[in-house]
Write an enzyme that holds these catalytic residues in place. Structure first.
Site, PDB file in Angstrom:
ATOM      1  CE  LYS A  52      -6.121  28.164 -16.920  1.00  0.00           C
ATOM      2  NZ  LYS A  52      -6.940  29.348 -16.653  1.00  0.00           N
ATOM      3  CD  GLN A  96      -8.384  31.807 -19.025  1.00  0.00           C
ATOM      4  OE1 GLN A  96      -8.348  30.631 -18.701  1.00  0.00           O
ATOM      5  NE2 GLN A  96      -7.508  32.688 -18.580  1.00  0.00           N
ATOM      6  CG  ASP A 119     -10.230  29.434 -11.720  1.00  0.00           C
ATOM      7  OD1 ASP A 119      -9.105  28.897 -11.785  1.00  0.00           O
ATOM      8  OD2 ASP A 119     -10.750  30.049 -12.658  1.00  0.00           O
TER       9      ASP A 119
END
Ligand code: NDP
Length: 285
Positions: A52, A96, A119
């Site tokens: 990412k 994460q 997200d």
């Protein structure tokens, strides 16, 4: 022979667009910035975070790395989130998952400011999706929609079946398809006669986490099949769809790897750019 939906190519196009937007924002004095929080040293999570961050660098997003030890207490993680929420230079916050077991993932997700929820997991982002309001959409299902669009596949009027009802994939996927005018059925582990329900689908999305479970007996000839699954097996990474069995029957199919996976990462970049654009607009209004 099915059309193979090339997620890598569509993701590259999404990232090119994002890079152009990042250059525009730079010209307005805004450097897009994603804060990445990794708790613990799970190798798979560390590798996702590295990918990412590489994507961010590629398109001109600054990424700020926050690595915390596995035993970090909840209040320390909460404080970090609060600091990142308050930092005007941070556009997006990514924590994460999965978090170590002693931490409450739901409360961490809810603590992230919805304006920085790139997200798309925050209850407000999901609520906005349900209400049809603008907001960040979860990256994986948003990536699937982008893939369909890139291949000229319009879900309008299609019978779509989504297998899987998780909050990060199945449910938002169903809502996005509904928003795109498909007639949507959501299946799960208690669905009766799953193959029969799937065989009704013009568009079948598998988000199950069972290696190669969906074979041709689940697929109507000519259906579009999207494989969200990522399963690490002895023979390497495989999806939830048995590609060799389904490809001859489907009209289009996304492979694993090289399908939905790259799209998920590309949509994170796109969401971060959108957050930065909103910041730039707000600071100039
Ligand atoms: P979850 O485990 O949260 O959800 C799986 C869903 O599949 C559940 O709703 C479950 O039903 C259903 N299910 C499980 N077994 C069966 C079965 N035998 N028949 C019918 N339904 C079943 O997984 P996620 O949604 O997080 O992920 C799904 C897959 O997608 C995984 O392989 C994951 O690795 C992958 N993934 C890929 C991403 C990408 O970028 N490509 C991103 C995120 C996930 P029930 O609710 O009844 O338990």
């Amino acid at each position: 022979m099915a059309t193979i939906i090339d997620g890598k190519a569509v993701a590259a196009a999404v990232k090119e667009r994002a890079a152009a937007q990042a250059r525009e924002l730079e010209a307005r004095g805004v450097t897009p910035c994603l804060a990445v929080v990794l708790v613990g040293d799970d190798p798979a999570s560390a590798s996702y975070v590295r990918m990412k961050e590489r994507d961010c660098a590629e398109v001109g997003i600054e990424s700020r790395d926050h690595r915390l030890p596995a035993e970090t207490p909840q209040d320390e993680l909460d404080e970090l989130i609060d600091r990142l929420n308050a930092d005007p230079a941070v556009d997006g916050i990514l924590v994460q998952m999965p978090l170590p077991k002693h931490l409450d993932a739901e409360s961490v997700i809810a603590r992230i400011s919805p304006e920085k929820d790139v997200d798309g997991f925050h209850p407000e982002s999901l609520g906005r999706l349900v209400r049809g309001l603008p907001g960040f959409r979860a990256c994986t299902p948003a990536g699937v929609m982008e893939m369909l669009h890139a291949y000229g596949i319009d879900p309008t009027g299609m019978d779509a079946v989504v297998v899987g009802r998780s909050t990060i994939v199945g449910k938002p996927m169903a809502l996005l398809l509904l928003e795109a005018n498909a007639t949507v059925t959501v299946c799960h582990s208690r669905t009766r006669d799953l193959p029969a329900v799937c065989r009704e689908a013009d568009l079948l999305v598998a988000a199950i986490g069972r290696p190669e479970m969906i074979d041709s007996s689940y697929v109507k000839p000519g259906a579009v099949v999207i494989d969200v699954g990522i399963n690490r097996t002895e023979k390497g990474m495989v999806g939830d769809v048995d590609f060799a069995s389904v490809e001859p029957v489907a009209s289009a199919i996304s492979p694993v790897p090289g399908g939905v996976g790259p799209m998920t990462r590309a949509m994170l970049v796109a969401n971060t750019l959108e957050a930065a654009r909103l910041r730039a607009d707000a600071s100039q209004s």
